[in-house]
Motif scaffolding. Structure first.
Motif, short mmCIF file in Angstrom:
data_model
loop_
_atom_site.label_atom_id
_atom_site.label_comp_id
_atom_site.label_asym_id
_atom_site.label_seq_id
_atom_site.Cartn_x
_atom_site.Cartn_y
_atom_site.Cartn_z
N PRO A 182 0.83 -1.21 0.00
CA PRO A 182 0.00 0.00 0.00
C PRO A 182 0.87 1.26 0.00
N TRP A 183 0.31 2.37 -0.51
CA TRP A 183 1.08 3.60 -0.63
C TRP A 183 0.21 4.83 -0.42
N GLY A 184 0.88 5.97 -0.27
CA GLY A 184 0.23 7.27 -0.33
C GLY A 184 -0.44 7.77 0.92
N GLY A 185 -0.29 7.10 2.04
CA GLY A 185 -1.02 7.52 3.23
C GLY A 185 -0.14 8.06 4.33
N GLY A 186 -0.76 8.32 5.45
CA GLY A 186 -0.05 8.82 6.61
C GLY A 186 -0.74 8.40 7.89
N LEU A 187 -0.26 8.93 8.99
CA LEU A 187 -0.79 8.63 10.31
C LEU A 187 -0.92 9.92 11.09
N SER A 188 -2.06 10.12 11.74
CA SER A 188 -2.21 11.24 12.66
C SER A 188 -2.55 10.69 14.03
N HIS A 203 -4.73 7.58 7.28
CA HIS A 203 -5.52 8.27 6.25
C HIS A 203 -4.80 8.24 4.90
N GLY A 204 -5.58 8.15 3.85
CA GLY A 204 -5.05 8.27 2.50
C GLY A 204 -4.37 7.06 1.91
N TRP A 205 -4.44 5.89 2.59
CA TRP A 205 -3.76 4.70 2.07
C TRP A 205 -4.56 4.10 0.93
N THR A 206 -3.85 3.62 -0.09
CA THR A 206 -4.51 3.01 -1.23
C THR A 206 -3.66 1.85 -1.75
N ASP A 207 -4.24 1.07 -2.62
CA ASP A 207 -3.55 -0.06 -3.24
C ASP A 207 -4.35 -0.44 -4.49
N GLU A 208 -3.82 -1.39 -5.24
CA GLU A 208 -4.57 -1.88 -6.40
C GLU A 208 -5.90 -2.44 -5.92
N GLU A 209 -6.94 -2.29 -6.72
CA GLU A 209 -8.27 -2.74 -6.32
C GLU A 209 -8.29 -4.22 -5.97
N ALA A 261 4.55 6.86 17.55
CA ALA A 261 3.47 6.05 16.99
C ALA A 261 3.78 5.73 15.54
N CYS A 262 3.34 4.56 15.08
CA CYS A 262 3.48 4.21 13.68
C CYS A 262 2.30 3.33 13.28
N VAL A 263 2.09 3.21 11.99
CA VAL A 263 1.02 2.37 11.47
C VAL A 263 1.63 1.39 10.48
N ARG A 264 1.19 0.15 10.57
CA ARG A 264 1.59 -0.90 9.63
C ARG A 264 0.35 -1.19 8.78
N VAL A 265 0.47 -0.98 7.46
CA VAL A 265 -0.66 -1.15 6.55
C VAL A 265 -0.38 -2.36 5.66
N LEU A 266 -1.32 -3.30 5.64
CA LEU A 266 -1.17 -4.53 4.86
C LEU A 266 -2.30 -4.67 3.86
#
Length: 104
Positions: free
Chosen positions: A16-22, A40-46, A90-95
């Motif tokens: 995933p790409w393009g996001g962040g963490l608040s 917020h703002g995370w995306t990936d291939e459909e 703080a961090c976020v792990r997006v899978l």
């Protein structure tokens, strides 16, 4: 002898790409403050959806990183209250659905 030819097509799975963490609030007190973590703002291939999120608070102790809190969610929002003496970042792990991940 006949010459031979072979081909292999390898499809890579981009994480995933393009996001962040608040984090809100930006500072607080252990055992008292409930921190809201929002990815917020995370995306990936459909075809790689849905995404899942792991929210973590980490503290670096010497050369080691210690995970203080780890909340797994299918939503981009988590609430974390830290134990006494905890502090860090703080961090976020997006899978994605295939396990490709990014840590931000």
């Amino acid at each position: 002898q006949q010459p031979a030819f072979g081909a292999v097509m390898v499809q890579m799975n981009r994480p995933p790409w393009g996001g962040g963490l608040s984090v809100s609030p930006a500072a607080g007190f252990a055992l008292v403050t409930s921190f809201e973590l929002r990815a917020h703002g995370w995306t990936d291939e459909e075809s790689d959806l849905p995404l899942s999120y792991g929210f973590e608070f980490e503290r670096v102790a010497g050369d080691a990183t210690i995970t203080l809190a780890d909340v797994q969610a299918l939503l981009a929002l988590g609430d974390v209250t830290l134990v006494e003496g905890a502090g860090g970042s703080a961090c976020v792990r997006v899978l994605d659905t295939y396990g490709a991940e990014v840590l931000a």
